[in-house]
Design an enzyme around this catalytic site. Structure first.
Site, PDB file in Angstrom:
ATOM      1  N   ASP A   1       0.842  -1.198   0.000  1.00 43.73           N
ATOM      2  CA  ASP A   1       0.000   0.000   0.000  1.00 43.73           C
ATOM      3  C   ASP A   1       0.875   1.246   0.000  1.00 43.73           C
ATOM      4  O   ASP A   1       1.968   1.254   0.577  1.00 43.73           O
ATOM      5  CB  ASP A   1      -0.921   0.021   1.226  1.00 43.73           C
ATOM      6  CG  ASP A   1      -0.166   0.142   2.531  1.00 43.73           C
ATOM      7  OD1 ASP A   1      -0.147   1.249   3.106  1.00 43.73           O
ATOM      8  OD2 ASP A   1       0.422  -0.857   2.990  1.00 43.73           O
ATOM      9  N   SER A   2       0.416   2.287  -0.680  1.00 38.29           N
ATOM     10  CA  SER A   2       1.066   3.593  -0.692  1.00 38.29           C
ATOM     11  C   SER A   2       2.525   3.465  -1.137  1.00 38.29           C
ATOM     12  O   SER A   2       2.799   2.990  -2.229  1.00 38.29           O
ATOM     13  CB  SER A   2       0.949   4.227   0.693  1.00 38.29           C
ATOM     14  OG  SER A   2       1.358   5.570   0.678  1.00 38.29           O
TER      15      SER A   2
END
Length: 315
Positions: free
Chosen positions: A155-156
């Site tokens: 994620d991210s």
């Protein structure tokens, strides 16, 4: 949830975060004085927003220069494949402990063991430390599983590192993962895409100031992910929101992936904050996201080696 709007709860969480956590973060520069307490606060928030599911088991790993944690959620009884999870945190924060609940849920949904990597963080360890750790972890896992039975997720900033691994492996002719699952991935560290998108003010957490400071701690020469046509990239699932700071990054990354000829699916969620999948106790849609990721993983693990087909990303 309607097709046009997210749940009232999700919108409320994003809006409240924008006026509380987001405002506080905007006035707390990323430096030697703020980093330690910020890392602790992020870990505590993640542990509260995503506690491990009951009956989850964990096993620490520290061998061959690889540090991390095996996480097996309830009913994670498949042994034919594995997930390598690369946590977010803007390259400067995040930990295997903070992401234990996320790994627990992804493990439960996919029925696979998840190895969460404890990669080196900036600014103590700037680029290329984190990508090197991700590459080493993937190679370490290939001694235990065929490459096409390894799903890489993140994620991210972790999504950026996961996609970077795939691009670099393709460029070097190294084996590719069986699939990628990217939640709210960053794609352009210069922030040109995110700034041009103009939706930073609607994100519950991030802003240009925060992102720029974190990236500067990671690298003095920001770069973006630019796969080229003909690269043998793994089938990829990308989830992002239409109201998050890096939403346009995710959309552009999906377009670039598709333009290589690789299979890529993009789902744009309405009214969500950045990396909402990491807060399942707060955002109900995150549970749907895990189920969707599990279906994608199941589909592409059934085709080894992976089948590369063109598919236009669609919201």
């Amino acid at each position: 949830m309607s097709a046009e709007r997210g749940s009232l709860r999700a919108r409320t969480v994003r809006q409240v975060s924008a006026f509380t956590v987001g405002q506080l973060a905007a006035f707390a520069p990323v430096n030697a004085y703020t980093l330690a307490p910020s890392r602790l606060l992020i870990e505590q928030a993640l542990r509260a927003g995503a506690p491990p599911l009951r009956a989850t088991t964990t096993e620490p790993v520290d061998e061959d220069g690889i540090r991390g944690e095996w996480v097996r959620g309830p009913r994670a009884d498949r042994t034919d494949a594995v997930v390598l999870y690369i946590h977010g945190g803007g390259f400067v924060a995040g930990s295997v402990l903070g992401y234990r609940g996320v790994a627990s849920r992804l493990s439960t949904a996919t029925k696979l063991a998840v190895f969460t990597l404890d990669y080196r963080l900036a600014p103590e360890h700037p680029f290329p430390a984190a990508p090197a750790d991700v590459a080493a972890a993937f190679e370490w896992l290939t001694r235990r599983y065929p490459a096409d039975r390894i799903v890489v997720a993140g994620d991210s900033a972790g999504g950026f590192l996961a996609a970077h691994l795939a691009v670099e492996n393709a460029r070097a002719g190294h084996p590719e993962p069986g699939a990628l699952v990217l939640f709210s991935p960053m794609a352009d560290l210069s922030l040109a895409i995110a700034i041009g998108n103009g939706k930073g003010r609607r994100d519950g957490l991030l802003s240009t100031q925060i992102a720029r400071q974190a990236i500067a701690a990671f690298t003095a020469e920001p770069f973006d992910l630019r796969p080229v046509r003909g690269m043998r990239l793994p089938p990829t699932l990308i989830h992002a929101s239409d109201t998050e700071y890096f939403g346009a990054d995710a959309t552009e990354l999906a377009r670039r992936w598709h333009d290589t000829g690789a299979h890529c699916e993009l789902r744009v969620w309405p009214d969500q904050m950045h990396a909402f999948q990491t807060l399942p106790m707060v955002v109900p849609e995150s549970r749907t996201a895990y189920r969707a990721a599990a279906r994608f993983v199941a589909t592409h693990l059934e085709t080894a080696p992976a089948v590369f087909t063109q598919k236009v990303p669609a919201s």
